[in-house]
Design an enzyme around this catalytic site. Structure first.
Site, short mmCIF file in Angstrom:
data_model
loop_
_atom_site.label_atom_id
_atom_site.label_comp_id
_atom_site.label_asym_id
_atom_site.label_seq_id
_atom_site.Cartn_x
_atom_site.Cartn_y
_atom_site.Cartn_z
N LEU A 125 0.81 -1.08 -0.10
CA LEU A 125 -0.06 -0.01 -0.07
C LEU A 125 1.00 1.25 0.06
O LEU A 125 0.65 2.18 -0.78
CB LEU A 125 -1.04 0.00 1.16
CG LEU A 125 -1.78 1.34 1.30
CD1 LEU A 125 -2.83 1.23 0.25
CD2 LEU A 125 -2.68 1.08 2.82
N SER A 126 1.93 1.37 0.96
CA SER A 126 2.54 2.65 1.03
C SER A 126 3.48 2.76 -0.11
O SER A 126 4.01 1.81 -0.80
CB SER A 126 3.43 2.43 2.42
OG SER A 126 2.58 2.27 3.52
N PRO A 128 7.03 5.74 -1.36
CA PRO A 128 7.98 6.52 -0.65
C PRO A 128 7.52 7.87 -0.29
O PRO A 128 8.09 8.27 0.64
CB PRO A 128 9.02 6.77 -1.87
CG PRO A 128 9.01 5.41 -2.72
CD PRO A 128 7.63 5.05 -2.93
N SER A 132 1.03 7.50 5.45
CA SER A 132 -0.39 7.78 6.17
C SER A 132 -1.48 8.22 5.07
O SER A 132 -2.72 7.69 5.24
CB SER A 132 -0.32 9.04 7.13
OG SER A 132 0.65 8.56 8.12
N TRP A 156 8.38 -0.05 2.03
CA TRP A 156 8.49 -0.67 3.33
C TRP A 156 7.37 -1.69 3.49
O TRP A 156 6.69 -2.16 4.18
CB TRP A 156 7.69 0.47 4.47
CG TRP A 156 8.25 1.79 4.35
CD1 TRP A 156 7.84 3.17 3.78
CD2 TRP A 156 9.80 2.18 4.86
NE1 TRP A 156 8.69 3.83 3.76
CE2 TRP A 156 9.87 3.73 4.44
CE3 TRP A 156 10.71 1.38 5.10
CZ2 TRP A 156 11.12 4.01 4.78
CZ3 TRP A 156 11.98 1.90 5.40
CH2 TRP A 156 12.20 3.38 5.26
N GLN A 336 15.44 0.63 32.11
CA GLN A 336 15.78 1.49 33.25
C GLN A 336 16.09 0.47 34.18
O GLN A 336 17.07 0.87 35.15
CB GLN A 336 14.75 2.36 33.42
CG GLN A 336 15.13 3.68 34.29
CD GLN A 336 16.25 4.49 33.54
OE1 GLN A 336 16.23 4.29 32.34
NE2 GLN A 336 17.04 5.00 34.66
N GLU A 363 1.25 -0.25 9.64
CA GLU A 363 -0.27 -0.37 9.95
C GLU A 363 -0.94 0.64 10.31
O GLU A 363 -1.97 0.57 10.97
CB GLU A 363 -0.50 -1.79 10.57
CG GLU A 363 0.00 -2.98 9.60
CD GLU A 363 -0.56 -4.23 9.49
OE1 GLU A 363 -1.78 -4.36 9.97
OE2 GLU A 363 -0.09 -5.22 9.36
N1 CAA Z 1 -13.52 -0.19 6.60
C1 CAA Z 1 -14.40 0.18 5.45
N2 CAA Z 1 -14.19 1.12 4.78
C2 CAA Z 1 -13.57 2.01 5.03
C3 CAA Z 1 -12.57 1.86 6.23
C4 CAA Z 1 -12.83 0.79 6.79
N3 CAA Z 1 -11.90 0.84 8.24
N4 CAA Z 1 -11.77 3.13 6.17
C5 CAA Z 1 -12.04 3.82 5.28
N5 CAA Z 1 -12.93 3.02 4.58
C6 CAA Z 1 -13.68 3.70 3.26
C7 CAA Z 1 -14.56 5.01 3.52
O1 CAA Z 1 -15.78 5.00 4.00
C8 CAA Z 1 -14.45 5.63 2.09
O2 CAA Z 1 -15.38 5.41 1.46
P1 CAA Z 1 -16.50 6.17 0.39
O3 CAA Z 1 -15.57 6.54 -0.87
O4 CAA Z 1 -17.62 4.99 0.10
O5 CAA Z 1 -16.74 7.33 1.29
C9 CAA Z 1 -13.22 5.38 1.40
O6 CAA Z 1 -12.59 3.95 2.38
C10 CAA Z 1 -11.98 6.53 1.91
O7 CAA Z 1 -11.90 6.68 3.16
P2 CAA Z 1 -11.73 8.12 3.72
O8 CAA Z 1 -12.46 9.22 3.18
O9 CAA Z 1 -11.64 7.76 5.31
O10 CAA Z 1 -9.95 8.12 3.23
P3 CAA Z 1 -8.85 9.04 3.78
O11 CAA Z 1 -8.28 9.45 2.53
O12 CAA Z 1 -9.46 10.27 4.71
O13 CAA Z 1 -7.89 8.19 4.58
C11 CAA Z 1 -7.34 6.95 6.47
C12 CAA Z 1 -8.30 7.57 5.72
C13 CAA Z 1 -7.70 6.53 7.80
C14 CAA Z 1 -6.34 8.23 6.89
C15 CAA Z 1 -6.31 5.94 5.75
O14 CAA Z 1 -5.91 6.74 4.40
C16 CAA Z 1 -5.26 5.00 6.33
O15 CAA Z 1 -5.65 4.37 7.30
N6 CAA Z 1 -3.82 5.78 6.28
C17 CAA Z 1 -3.00 4.85 7.16
C18 CAA Z 1 -2.65 3.51 6.05
C19 CAA Z 1 -1.85 2.76 6.63
O16 CAA Z 1 -2.24 2.13 7.86
N7 CAA Z 1 -1.03 2.18 6.14
C20 CAA Z 1 -0.13 1.01 6.56
C21 CAA Z 1 0.74 0.31 5.47
S1 CAA Z 1 0.67 -1.29 5.32
C22 CAA Z 1 1.78 -1.82 6.52
O17 CAA Z 1 2.30 -1.00 7.18
C23 CAA Z 1 1.84 -3.27 6.48
C24 CAA Z 1 3.06 -3.96 6.52
O18 CAA Z 1 3.78 -4.42 5.95
C25 CAA Z 1 3.70 -4.23 8.23
#
Ligand code: CAA
Length: 382
Positions: A125-126, A128, A132, A156, A336, A363
């Site tokens: 997903l992520s 460079p 977030s 990542w 500590q 995540e």
């Molecule tokens: N369940 C279902 N639907 C969801 C949802 C959820 N938990 N979260 C969002 N949605 C849906 C929304 O309802 C929306 O749908 P509509 O288009 O129908 O309205 C759509 O998704 C877009 O959602 P937002 O408008 O809320 O989107 P946003 O741009 O404001 O972003 C955010 C929301 C929560 C900030 C999100 O971008 C986020 O979680 N960011 C962090 C990403 C992340 O966790 N990355 C981790 C990388 S993976 C990793 O680290 C794995 C690894 O290898 C260890």
């Protein structure tokens, strides 16, 4: 006193704890010093059913519930956080997405290999320039005859270059925001898929992390997961499960640090008595034990609700937020209590401290968890 889990779960926990302490904790310091993807122990975890815990038996998985999964993930992570990350990602993200949205052919093709641990799964997903703000991704999937051409760079990526299956989020409609993202199943070895070198990280060295570059990488139509334009929602719903896993992992690391500090404080004599008899130490231990308990209860609650079919967006974020921040505090306090030994590589607590740190970042950072929780507070009122 322990949470009242079933006899079967307690039996499995004791079996997994014995295995993890004997075969994983023993190699963890070496893997930290000389990073290497731990295939040998992963193979055994696969045989024990730990790499396909939530996948039904029909697909070669263990078909267990989320509560059992988090209990076992805590045990593995208490032995080594890198194993915990690999276990959490392959179980919680690719397998859950395939199960939820895969066609019968996609499920038959990928789930048995992933659930047995023969193959490891990865989640892309992520990028460079965006972690977030995941919707800001630049990776594109352009429609061509018979499939799509992926181009862009994912960053990542846990198990990058070691995993065989990558669930890749890419824009099929760059103008449509979150609704323009689709998810593709890409196998290692696909032409145009290139891995960067392993990132040099503060901790979790054996959980190899790389960039994954797609250079006009062709994937057939059959590799689209679910519906076009739904990939972001699929990623977010799977992160609801994934975050419960990271909460359990952070809990495992914190427990290992707490136990090391508890035992040291009992053995170490200063001013004629064990240091645990000093209030400065005993109050620290009391706070650590309380934070552990609260982290465990939030994690178990999120898992328990998920097993009953509830949407757990808020509970998963609360569990991850609290557990990862508690893990940072507990590992800090453990150093500590051990003093100079805590700072030394002769003891594992400095590694626990380094390994715990990223649980507040991947995540979804702690700040993103707070965004998610705050949004849910108002959504629940509406
Ligand atoms: N369940 C279902 N639907 C969801 C949802 C959820 N938990 N979260 C969002 N949605 C849906 C929304 O309802 C929306 O749908 P509509 O288009 O129908 O309205 C759509 O998704 C877009 O959602 P937002 O408008 O809320 O989107 P946003 O741009 O404001 O972003 C955010 C929301 C929560 C900030 C999100 O971008 C986020 O979680 N960011 C962090 C990403 C992340 O966790 N990355 C981790 C990388 S993976 C990793 O680290 C794995 C690894 O290898 C260890």
């Amino acid at each position: 006193m322990n949470f009242d889990l079933s006899e079967d779960v307690e039996l499995m926990r004791s079996h997994v704890r014995d295995f993890a302490q004997a075969e994983i904790a023993s190699v963890a310091p070496l893997l930290d010093k000389y990073p290497e993807f731990p295939w040998k122990s992963l193979r055994k975890m696969g045989e024990m059913g730990l790499l396909g815990m939530l996948t039904p038996e029909a697909y070669g998985g263990s078909g267990l519930d989320t509560l059992t999964y988090v209990v076992m993930l805590e045990e593995i992570s208490a032995a080594d956080a890198s194993h915990g990350t690999i276990m959490s990602v392959t179980n919680g993200l690719p397998q859950s997405m395939l199960l939820e949205h895969g066609t019968p052919v996609q499920k038959d093709t990928y789930l048995p290999k992933l659930a047995s641990g023969e193959w490891i799964g990865s989640f892309c997903l992520s990028e460079p320039h965006c972690g977030s703000d995941a919707v800001a991704m630049k990776t594109k999937a352009e429609k061509v005859e018979g499939g799509y051409k992926l181009s862009g760079t994912k960053a990542w990526i846990t198990s990058g270059s070691e995993a065989q299956v990558y669930l890749v989020m890419a824009k099929t409609d760059p103008q449509a925001g979150a609704r323009g993202v689709s998810c593709f199943i890409v196998e290692k070895g696909t032409k145009g898929m290139i891995f960067g070198k392993p990132e040099e990280k503060m901790g979790q060295h054996a959980a190899i992390t790389t960039t994954v570059i797609f250079d006009d990488c062709f994937v057939a139509d059959e590799q689209l997961l679910g519906k076009e334009g739904q990939g972001f929602v699929y990623a977010m719903t799977s992160l609801d499960s994934g975050r419960i896993g990271i909460a359990a992992q952070a809990l495992g690391i914190a427990r290992a640090a707490f136990e090391a500090a508890r035992d040291y404080a009992d053995e170490r004599i200063a001013f004629g008595k064990p240091i645990r008899e000093n209030q400065g130490i005993s109050f620290k231990l009391a706070d650590m034990a309380t934070q552990l308990e609260a982290a465990r209860l939030l994690t178990y609650k999120a898992a328990w609700l998920k097993d009953r079919g509830y949407r757990v967006t808020q509970e998963a974020s609360m569990a991850k937020l609290f557990s990862s921040e508690a893990s940072a505090k507990i590992t800090h306090a453990a150093i500590q209590i051990l003093g100079a030994y805590g700072y030394s590589k002769d003891y594992p607590v400095e590694r626990y401290f380094r390994d715990a740190r990223v649980t507040e970042i991947y995540e979804g950072t702690s700040e993103i968890q707070r965004v998610v929780i705050a949004r849910q507070i108002y959504r629940d009122l509406a």
